[in-house]
Design an enzyme around this catalytic site. Structure first.
Site, mmCIF file in Angstrom:
data_model
loop_
_atom_site.group_PDB
_atom_site.id
_atom_site.type_symbol
_atom_site.label_atom_id
_atom_site.label_comp_id
_atom_site.label_asym_id
_atom_site.label_seq_id
_atom_site.Cartn_x
_atom_site.Cartn_y
_atom_site.Cartn_z
ATOM 1 N N GLY A 1 0.817 -1.199 0.000
ATOM 2 C CA GLY A 1 0.000 0.000 0.000
ATOM 3 C C GLY A 1 0.850 1.248 0.000
ATOM 4 O O GLY A 1 2.008 1.234 0.415
ATOM 5 N N GLY B 1 3.062 7.243 3.701
ATOM 6 C CA GLY B 1 4.245 6.571 3.189
ATOM 7 C C GLY B 1 3.877 5.194 2.660
ATOM 8 O O GLY B 1 2.704 4.852 2.545
ATOM 9 N N ASP C 1 -9.778 10.196 10.183
ATOM 10 C CA ASP C 1 -9.735 9.890 8.749
ATOM 11 C C ASP C 1 -10.425 8.560 8.463
ATOM 12 O O ASP C 1 -9.826 7.641 7.909
ATOM 13 C CB ASP C 1 -8.289 9.900 8.251
#
Ligand SMILES: *[C@@H]1O[C@H](CO)[C@@H](O)[C@H](O)[C@H]1NC(C)=O
Ligand SMILES: *[C@@H]1O[C@H](CO)[C@@H](O)[C@H](O)[C@H]1NC(C)=O
Ligand SMILES: *[C@@H]1O[C@H](CO)[C@@H](O)[C@H](O)[C@H]1NC(C)=O
Ligand SMILES: *[C@@H]1O[C@H](CO)[C@@H](O)[C@H](O)[C@H]1NC(C)=O
Ligand SMILES: *[C@@H]1O[C@H](CO)[C@@H](O)[C@H](O)[C@H]1NC(C)=O
Ligand SMILES: *[C@@H]1O[C@H](CO)[C@@H](O)[C@H](O)[C@H]1NC(C)=O
Length: 668
Positions: free
Chosen positions: A354, A359, A472
Site C-alpha cells: 500500500g 508513506g 480519517d
C-alpha cells in the site's frame, strides 16, 4: 602501551598537519595519473612502485584512508566557491577466500584524524553512536557500496550513494551508467576487478551534486547516475580535506585522480595509469619512501585494535537506527531495523502492499515468530515533537480491540519512522468494494464490517482511558482480516502527522467527502466530526459509491432523493442485485444520513449508533420531508431544526457531545 602508541600516532599526524601548511600552494587543483609523486596522507593505505594506490590489504583486513595532503579552501559564504569537480579511476578486486570488501568511499571531511574510539574503524572513522548524523560532522561522502555481496544474502545490486554526516544515504542508485551509444542504462558490477571511472561534480549555484559512473575507455556519459539537490553551504567548512576510504575484504585500488575547484577536472590519461597486479601476482609492495614506514605500522596497529568494533559497525551500517535514552521504557515496542529489514526482504518493491499519504506499507514476516506484519515507513524530518510522537505511538500500541488494527511497535531511523502493524490478508475495504473481484462483498459481510468499524470507533471514543479521535475514517483505512472482519487502521496517526510537519499549527487532516463541514470551518476535530465521516462511510458501503464523484450528484443527496420518492432502497449498491435485508438497508441508509448531518448537534454519538445497529434502540421515525432532512440542502435552517431533532436522540442515551479538540493521550 596502546595509549603511548596512540599519542605517538597523533604526534605524527600533527607534524604532518603543520608540514602541510608550510608547503601549501595552489591546493585547489591537482591531477595524478598514478600516485608515484602524489602529495598524499596515507593511513593504512600504500602506494605501489608503479604508482598504484592501494587502500586496503587483504591479508591485514584493515581499513585504509588516503587524503590529498593539503586542505582544500572553500568559501562557505559564496555559493559559487562551493563548486568542485573530481574524477578518479578505481578497481575493487575480490580475493578468493575473503568475503569481499565493503566498497570505496570518496569523502570530504574537515580533518584527517580518527577519533581513536572503538568505532574509529567505521567507514570514515568518524561516526559513532553519539555523533552519527549530526550536522557538526561536516562530512560528505560518495560511496561505492558492495556490502550486499558479503554476509547478507544478495538483496540489492551494488549501488552508489551520497551520504551526509552519517552512513545513511540521502540518495542512491544501483550502479549503472547511461550508454549514449545504446541510449539506455547499463548496469555495472563494482567488484568485478575491472577499473571503473567515477565523476563527482558539484555546482554551487544550481546546488546540484552529480555522480556519474562508467567503464574506463568510454567518454563521460551524458546523463549522470545521480543528480542530487543538496546545499553544501551547510555541510562544507572553509577548509576541507578530500580523500578515499575503504574497509576490509577486497583489494581496493585507486589508479588516478583529478580534482579541480576552479573548473572542470581534467580527464585522466588512461594510458598513463598504473596497471593492476595480475591475479596471483605476489610481488612485494614497497611503501613509498616519502611516507615514514612507521606511520603505516602505527596506523595499522591503531586500526587493528579497533577492528572488532569496525567490522561490527560496518556490518551494522545497513541496519543503522536511532535510539535515545528516553526510549528505554518502550523496549518491548521497539523493533530493531535489522529484524524489519529481514522481515520485508530488504523493503523490496514487490513487498509493497500500500501507499498512502503517510508513506509506503510493506508486507513482512518476522523471522523469529513467523508473525505476518505490515510495516509502514513514514518519513519524519522534524526533530521537534519526536518524543511526543513516539510516546503517542507507544500509547496507541496499548489500544487493544478486535476491530482495530493492532499496532505492535515502531523503529526509528534518521528521518524515518517505521510502524509495525498486524498484517491484514484481505487488504483495505475500498480495494474490494471497488475492485474487479466478483462476487463483491455480500450484504451480510458489509453489515458485519460496518458494525465492526462502529464498535472499534466506539472503543476509541468512549471505552478507552482517553478519547482518541480517528480523524480519517474511510474505506481505505478499514482493513479486512482473513475472515473479512473490518478493522480500523491508522487511528491517531492523522494527529501525529500534523504534529510532525508543524507542531505549531493544526493542519486539516482527512479526506474530502468525509470531512465534517464544521471541521472545514474551524479545523477542530471532535468525536462528532468522526461520526460524520462514519456516516459517509456507512452510506458508501451500502451504496457502493464514493461520497463525491466528479460529474455526479453527491451520495447524500442521492439517498435523500430516493427517500423522498418513497424508494430509499433504490440507493443501495446495484452490485448486491437486490439481495439484502430491507430493514437493515433502510436503517443503514437513514442512520448514515443522520450521522453525516451538517449540523453536529443532530448527529448521534457512536454509542447511540451502536444501539441502533444492534436493535437496542429504535431508530426514530423521521419523514424525508421533515425539516431535519431538509436541512441537508438548506443549511441555514439547521439551527431552527436543531432543538426538535436532537430531542429525538435524547431518549436513548445521556451522552453529551464531545468537543474535545484533540486526542488526549499519555497524560498530556
Ligand atoms: C599487506 O601489508 C603488509 C604490511 O604492510 C605487507 O607486509 C603485506 O605484503 C601486504 N600484503 C598484501 C597482499 O598486499
Ligand atoms: C567569501 O565570499 C564572500 C561573498 O562572496 C566574500 O565577501 C569574502 O571576501 C570571501 N572570503 C574569502 C576569504 O575569499
Ligand atoms: C564520537 O566521536 C566524537 C568525534 O569524533 C568524539 O568527540 C566522541 O567522544 C565520540 N563518542 C563516543 C561515545 O565514542
Ligand atoms: C537510467 O537511470 C537513471 C538513474 O537511475 C534513471 O533516472 C533513468 O530514468 C534511467 N533511464 C532509462 C532510459 O532507463
Ligand atoms: C548535472 O546533471 C544535470 C542533468 O541531470 C545537468 O543539467 C547539470 O548541468 C549537471 N551539473 C553538473 C555540475 O555537471
Ligand atoms: C582546472 O580548471 C581550470 C579552468 O577550467 C583549468 O585551466 C585547469 O587545467 C583545471 N585543472 C585540473 C587539474 O583539472
Amino acid at each position: 602501551m596502546a595509549a603511548a602508541l596512540r599519542s605517538f600516532y597523533f604526534c605524527i599526524v600533527f607534524s604532518a598537519y603543520c608540514f602541510s601548511f608550510a608547503l601549501a600552494e595552489d591546493d585547489s587543483q591537482f591531477i595524478y595519473n598514478g600516485f608515484a609523486k602524489a602529495e598524499l596522507q596515507l593511513f593504512g593505505a600504500f602506494v605501489h612502485d608503479n604508482g598504484l594506490l592501494q587502500l586496503t590489504n587483504t591479508s591485514m583486513q584493515y581499513i585504509g584512508h588516503a587524503f590529498y595532503r593539503f586542505p582544500i579552501k572553500f568559501n562557505t559564504s559564496s555559493s559559487q566557491s562551493l563548486s568542485f569537480s573530481t574524477n578518479f579511476v578505481f578497481a575493487m578486486v575480490p580475493r578468493s577466500g575473503y568475503y569481499g570488501g565493503h566498497g570505496i568511499a570518496f569523502f570530504i571531511s574537515p580533518s584527517t584524524k580518527f577519533s581513536g574510539t572503538v568505532t574509529a574503524g567505521s567507514y570514515l572513522g568518524r561516526f559513532n553512536i553519539s555523533n552519527h548524523g549530526l550536522p557538526t560532522n561536516h562530512i560528505l561522502v560518495a560511496e561505492l557500496d558492495t556490502v550486499e555481496h558479503t554476509e547478507f544474502q544478495d538483496i540489492d545490486e551494488d549501488h552508489v550513494g551520497i551520504d551526509v554526516n552519517s552512513q545513511i544515504s540521502v540518495d542512491s542508485a544501483p550502479s549503472a551508467y547511461f550508454s549514449d551509444e545504446d541510449k539506455k542504462n547499463k548496469s555495472l558490477a563494482l567488484e568485478s576487478g575491472n577499473p571503473l571511472k567515477m565523476w563527482i561534480e558539484y555546482n554551487g549555484e544550481e546546488k546540484l551534486l552529480n555522480v556519474t559512473l562508467a567503464p574506463i575507455g568510454i567518454p563521460k556519459p551524458s546523463r549522470p547516475l545521480l543528480a542530487t539537490s543538496i546545499d553544501l553551504s551547510q555541510i562544507l567548512l572553509d577548509s576541507m580535506y578530500v580523500g578515499f576510504s575503504a574497509a576490509t575484504g577486497s583489494d581496493h585500488y585507486i589508479l588516478g585522480w583529478s580534482f579541480n575547484k576552479t573548473g572542470q577536472a581534467q580527464n585522466l590519461n588512461i594510458k598513463d595509469l598504473p596497471s593492476l597486479p595480475k591475479p596471483g601476482d605476489n610481488t612485494k609492495h614497497s611503501v613509498k619512501p616519502s611516507l615514514p614506514f612507521i606511520v603505516l605500522i602505527v596506523a595499522a596497529v591503531v586500526v587493528l585494535t579497533t577492528i572488532g568494533g569496525a567490522v561490527y559497525v560496518v556490518r551494522k551500517k545497513k541496519y543503522e537506527e536511532i535510539y535515545e535514552d528516553w526510549e528505554r521504557e518502550y523496549g518491548p515496542q521497539r523493533f530493531s531495523y535489522k529484524s524489519l529489514y529481514k522481515a520485508t526482504g530488504g523493503f523490496k518493491d514487490t513487498e509493497i502492499i500500500g501507499k498512502g499519504g503517510f508513506g509506503k506499507v510493506y508486507k513482512g514476516v518476522l523471522p523469529n515468530s513467523n508473525l505476518q506484519i505490515a510495516v509502514k515507513r513514514i518519513s519524519h524530518d522534524s526533530k521537534q515533537g519526536l518524543k511526543e510522537f513516539v510516546a503517542e505511538i507507544v500509547s496507541i500500541g496499548r489500544l487493544r480491540h478486535r476491530n482495530l488494527v493492532q499496532l505492535r511497535g515502531y523503529c526509528r531511523r534518521k528521518g524515518e519512522l517505521l510502524l509495525v502493524y498486524d498484517y491484514m490478508p484481505n487488504g483495505s475495504l475500498d480495494k474490494i468494494l471497488y475492485g474487479s473481484m466478483r462476487p463483491n462483498l455480500n450484504w451480510f459481510q458489509r453489515i458485519r464490517i460496518v458494525r465492526g468499524v462502529a464498535c472499534g470507533l466506539l472503543y476509541l471514543h468512549e471505552e478507552w482511558e482517553q478519547v482518541v479521535l480517528h480523524r480519517d475514517i474511510k474505506p481505505a483505512n478499514v482493513l479486512l482480516d482473513a475472515d473479512l472482519n473490518g478493522k480500523l487502521g491508522d487511528f491517531g496517526l492523522a494527529r501525529l502527522y500534523d504534529r510532525g510537519s508543524n507542531p505549531q499549527t493544526t493542519n486539516l487532516v482527512g479526506t474530502i467527502g468525509y470531512l465534517a463541514p464544521e471541521l472545514l470551518k474551524t479545523g477542530k476535530a471532535t468525536t462528532s466530526s468522526d461520526v460524520f465521516s462514519f456516516g459517509a462511510f456507512m452510506l458508501e458501503v451500502a451504496c457502493g459509491r464514493r461520497p463525491m464523484e466528479p460529474g455526479e450528484i453527491d451520495l447524500v443527496d442521492r439517498v435523500i432523493e430516493c427517500w423522498k420518492k418513497g424508494s430509499i432502497l433504490d440507493a443501495g449498491d446495484p452490485r448486491l442485485e437486490g439481495i439484502f435485508a430491507e430493514e437493515q438497508m433502510e436503517l443503514i441508509l437513514k442512520l448514515g444520513l443522520v450521522c453525516s448531518h451538517p449540523n453536529p448537534a443532530i448527529r448521534p454519538s457512536m454509542r447511540q449508533v451502536m444501539q441502533y445497529l444492534d436493535g437496542d434502540a429504535k431508530f426514530p421515525d423521521i419523514s424525508p420531508d421533515s425539516n431535519v432532512i431538509g436541512a441537508f440542502t438548506e443549511t441555514n435552517e439547521a439551527s431552527n431544526t436543531m432543538a426538535t431533532f436532537s430531542s429525538l436522540f435524547e431518549s436513548s442515551s445521556s451522552h453529551t457531545m464531545s468537543t474535545i479538540d484533540s486526542i488526549i493521550i499519555s497524560g498530556r
